[in-house]
Design a protein around this motif. Structure first.
Motif, PDB file in Angstrom:
ATOM      1  N   VAL A  25      43.439  37.922  32.911  1.00  0.00           N
ATOM      2  CA  VAL A  25      44.785  37.550  33.483  1.00  0.00           C
ATOM      3  C   VAL A  25      44.533  36.328  34.454  1.00  0.00           C
ATOM      4  O   VAL A  25      44.214  36.448  35.471  1.00  0.00           O
ATOM      5  CB  VAL A  25      45.686  38.825  33.995  1.00  0.00           C
ATOM      6  CG1 VAL A  25      46.795  38.200  34.537  1.00  0.00           C
ATOM      7  CG2 VAL A  25      45.584  39.801  33.221  1.00  0.00           C
ATOM      8  N   PRO A  26      44.882  35.139  33.970  1.00  0.00           N
ATOM      9  CA  PRO A  26      44.757  34.024  34.899  1.00  0.00           C
ATOM     10  C   PRO A  26      45.533  34.115  36.172  1.00  0.00           C
ATOM     11  O   PRO A  26      46.559  34.786  36.144  1.00  0.00           O
ATOM     12  CB  PRO A  26      45.506  32.813  34.312  1.00  0.00           C
ATOM     13  CG  PRO A  26      45.270  33.336  32.846  1.00  0.00           C
ATOM     14  CD  PRO A  26      45.297  34.659  32.667  1.00  0.00           C
ATOM     15  N   ASN A  27      44.814  33.881  37.360  1.00  0.00           N
ATOM     16  CA  ASN A  27      45.478  34.099  38.502  1.00  0.00           C
ATOM     17  C   ASN A  27      44.835  32.803  39.579  1.00  0.00           C
ATOM     18  O   ASN A  27      43.639  32.696  39.740  1.00  0.00           O
ATOM     19  CB  ASN A  27      44.864  35.323  39.158  1.00  0.00           C
ATOM     20  CG  ASN A  27      45.508  35.804  40.448  1.00  0.00           C
ATOM     21  OD1 ASN A  27      45.619  34.838  41.344  1.00  0.00           O
ATOM     22  ND2 ASN A  27      45.932  36.935  40.496  1.00  0.00           N
ATOM     23  N   ASP A  28      45.874  32.213  40.203  1.00  0.00           N
ATOM     24  CA  ASP A  28      45.466  31.116  41.356  1.00  0.00           C
ATOM     25  C   ASP A  28      44.883  31.568  42.508  1.00  0.00           C
ATOM     26  O   ASP A  28      44.098  30.684  43.132  1.00  0.00           O
ATOM     27  CB  ASP A  28      46.787  30.488  41.535  1.00  0.00           C
ATOM     28  CG  ASP A  28      47.236  29.517  40.465  1.00  0.00           C
ATOM     29  OD1 ASP A  28      46.480  29.335  39.420  1.00  0.00           O
ATOM     30  OD2 ASP A  28      48.483  29.130  40.103  1.00  0.00           O
ATOM     31  N   ALA A  29      44.767  32.820  42.992  1.00  0.00           N
ATOM     32  CA  ALA A  29      44.547  33.287  44.194  1.00  0.00           C
ATOM     33  C   ALA A  29      43.420  34.266  44.142  1.00  0.00           C
ATOM     34  O   ALA A  29      42.689  34.545  45.335  1.00  0.00           O
ATOM     35  CB  ALA A  29      45.942  34.073  44.715  1.00  0.00           C
ATOM     36  N   GLN A  30      43.135  34.908  42.980  1.00  0.00           N
ATOM     37  CA  GLN A  30      42.222  35.971  43.031  1.00  0.00           C
ATOM     38  C   GLN A  30      40.898  35.668  41.915  1.00  0.00           C
ATOM     39  O   GLN A  30      41.376  35.106  40.668  1.00  0.00           O
ATOM     40  CB  GLN A  30      42.566  37.291  42.692  1.00  0.00           C
ATOM     41  CG  GLN A  30      43.398  38.031  43.867  1.00  0.00           C
ATOM     42  CD  GLN A  30      43.820  39.314  43.460  1.00  0.00           C
ATOM     43  OE1 GLN A  30      43.932  39.818  42.433  1.00  0.00           O
ATOM     44  NE2 GLN A  30      43.905  40.104  44.547  1.00  0.00           N
ATOM     45  N   ASP A  31      39.667  36.051  42.280  1.00  0.00           N
ATOM     46  CA  ASP A  31      38.731  35.778  41.430  1.00  0.00           C
ATOM     47  C   ASP A  31      38.656  36.795  40.408  1.00  0.00           C
ATOM     48  O   ASP A  31      39.416  37.846  40.692  1.00  0.00           O
ATOM     49  CB  ASP A  31      37.130  35.851  42.072  1.00  0.00           C
ATOM     50  CG  ASP A  31      36.916  34.784  42.870  1.00  0.00           C
ATOM     51  OD1 ASP A  31      37.755  33.565  42.695  1.00  0.00           O
ATOM     52  OD2 ASP A  31      36.127  34.522  43.687  1.00  0.00           O
ATOM     53  N   LEU A  32      37.981  36.850  39.205  1.00  0.00           N
ATOM     54  CA  LEU A  32      37.880  38.112  38.174  1.00  0.00           C
ATOM     55  C   LEU A  32      37.107  39.016  38.881  1.00  0.00           C
ATOM     56  O   LEU A  32      36.441  38.857  39.754  1.00  0.00           O
ATOM     57  CB  LEU A  32      36.998  37.371  36.995  1.00  0.00           C
ATOM     58  CG  LEU A  32      37.603  36.014  36.286  1.00  0.00           C
ATOM     59  CD1 LEU A  32      36.543  35.801  35.118  1.00  0.00           C
ATOM     60  CD2 LEU A  32      38.463  36.465  35.446  1.00  0.00           C
ATOM     61  N   PRO A  33      37.405  40.169  38.368  1.00  0.00           N
ATOM     62  CA  PRO A  33      36.594  41.380  39.225  1.00  0.00           C
ATOM     63  C   PRO A  33      35.418  41.331  38.928  1.00  0.00           C
ATOM     64  O   PRO A  33      34.588  41.908  39.783  1.00  0.00           O
ATOM     65  CB  PRO A  33      37.226  42.534  38.321  1.00  0.00           C
ATOM     66  CG  PRO A  33      38.651  41.990  37.707  1.00  0.00           C
ATOM     67  CD  PRO A  33      38.409  40.604  37.394  1.00  0.00           C
ATOM     68  N   GLN A  34      34.629  40.873  38.121  1.00  0.00           N
ATOM     69  CA  GLN A  34      33.323  40.543  37.759  1.00  0.00           C
ATOM     70  C   GLN A  34      33.245  39.105  37.259  1.00  0.00           C
ATOM     71  O   GLN A  34      33.978  38.604  36.388  1.00  0.00           O
ATOM     72  CB  GLN A  34      32.905  41.641  36.633  1.00  0.00           C
ATOM     73  CG  GLN A  34      32.612  42.951  37.106  1.00  0.00           C
ATOM     74  CD  GLN A  34      32.186  43.785  35.756  1.00  0.00           C
ATOM     75  OE1 GLN A  34      32.963  44.194  35.044  1.00  0.00           O
ATOM     76  NE2 GLN A  34      30.769  43.823  35.642  1.00  0.00           N
ATOM     77  N   PRO A  35      31.873  38.546  37.569  1.00  0.00           N
ATOM     78  CA  PRO A  35      31.853  37.058  37.247  1.00  0.00           C
ATOM     79  C   PRO A  35      31.556  37.125  35.588  1.00  0.00           C
ATOM     80  O   PRO A  35      30.975  38.175  35.169  1.00  0.00           O
ATOM     81  CB  PRO A  35      30.732  36.628  37.920  1.00  0.00           C
ATOM     82  CG  PRO A  35      30.504  37.388  39.076  1.00  0.00           C
ATOM     83  CD  PRO A  35      30.962  38.779  38.772  1.00  0.00           C
ATOM     84  N   ALA A  36      32.172  35.981  34.836  1.00  0.00           N
ATOM     85  CA  ALA A  36      31.980  36.211  33.568  1.00  0.00           C
ATOM     86  C   ALA A  36      30.879  35.233  32.982  1.00  0.00           C
ATOM     87  O   ALA A  36      30.563  34.137  33.809  1.00  0.00           O
ATOM     88  CB  ALA A  36      33.194  35.252  32.787  1.00  0.00           C
ATOM     89  N   VAL A  37      30.054  35.901  32.138  1.00  0.00           N
ATOM     90  CA  VAL A  37      28.783  35.097  31.639  1.00  0.00           C
ATOM     91  C   VAL A  37      29.321  33.828  30.775  1.00  0.00           C
ATOM     92  O   VAL A  37      28.813  32.831  30.873  1.00  0.00           O
ATOM     93  CB  VAL A  37      27.871  36.078  30.885  1.00  0.00           C
ATOM     94  CG1 VAL A  37      26.662  35.228  30.230  1.00  0.00           C
ATOM     95  CG2 VAL A  37      27.457  37.122  31.870  1.00  0.00           C
ATOM     96  N   LYS A  38      30.364  34.215  30.129  1.00  0.00           N
ATOM     97  CA  LYS A  38      31.216  33.142  29.243  1.00  0.00           C
ATOM     98  C   LYS A  38      32.524  33.603  28.821  1.00  0.00           C
ATOM     99  O   LYS A  38      32.934  34.555  29.255  1.00  0.00           O
ATOM    100  CB  LYS A  38      30.490  32.827  27.939  1.00  0.00           C
ATOM    101  CG  LYS A  38      30.239  33.823  26.918  1.00  0.00           C
ATOM    102  CD  LYS A  38      30.000  33.474  25.580  1.00  0.00           C
ATOM    103  CE  LYS A  38      28.308  33.534  25.474  1.00  0.00           C
ATOM    104  NZ  LYS A  38      27.966  33.231  24.085  1.00  0.00           N
TER     105      LYS A  38
END
Length: 90
Positions: A25-38
């Motif tokens: 879910v794109p979000n301007d204020a929060q990082d992803l819960p886990q970093p994405a490999v791709k």
């Protein structure tokens, strides 16, 4: 056997490059819960992301059913027109 990935700051298995695929879910204020490999994108368009080691967002144009092979920590809502985004995570 696991290896420690310095870029992601996490251990991962040599058996594969990722452990799961999760909706983004794109979000301007929060990082992803886990970093994405791709990232995987079902509907192409603009994708505004913050690379894991980046200090500024980058925008890329992606076609339908494409993968972005870049370690990503955030997908921004502003400027992102691509849809059906999924993150490959460890």
């Amino acid at each position: 056997m696991d290896i420690f990935d310095e870029t992601l700051g996490a251990s991962r298995s040599l058996a594969g490059t990722f452990g799961d695929m999760v909706d983004v879910v794109p979000n301007d204020a929060q990082d992803l819960p886990q970093p994405a490999v791709k990232l995987y994108v079902e509907t192409g368009g603009a994708l505004v992301v913050m690379p894991l080691s980046g200090t500024a967002p980058i925008t890329v144009q992606v076609p339908d059913f494409s993968e972005l092979s870049l370690n990503v920590r955030r997908v921004f809502a502003s400027g992102t027109t691509a849809a059906g985004i999924k993150a490959y995570v460890i």
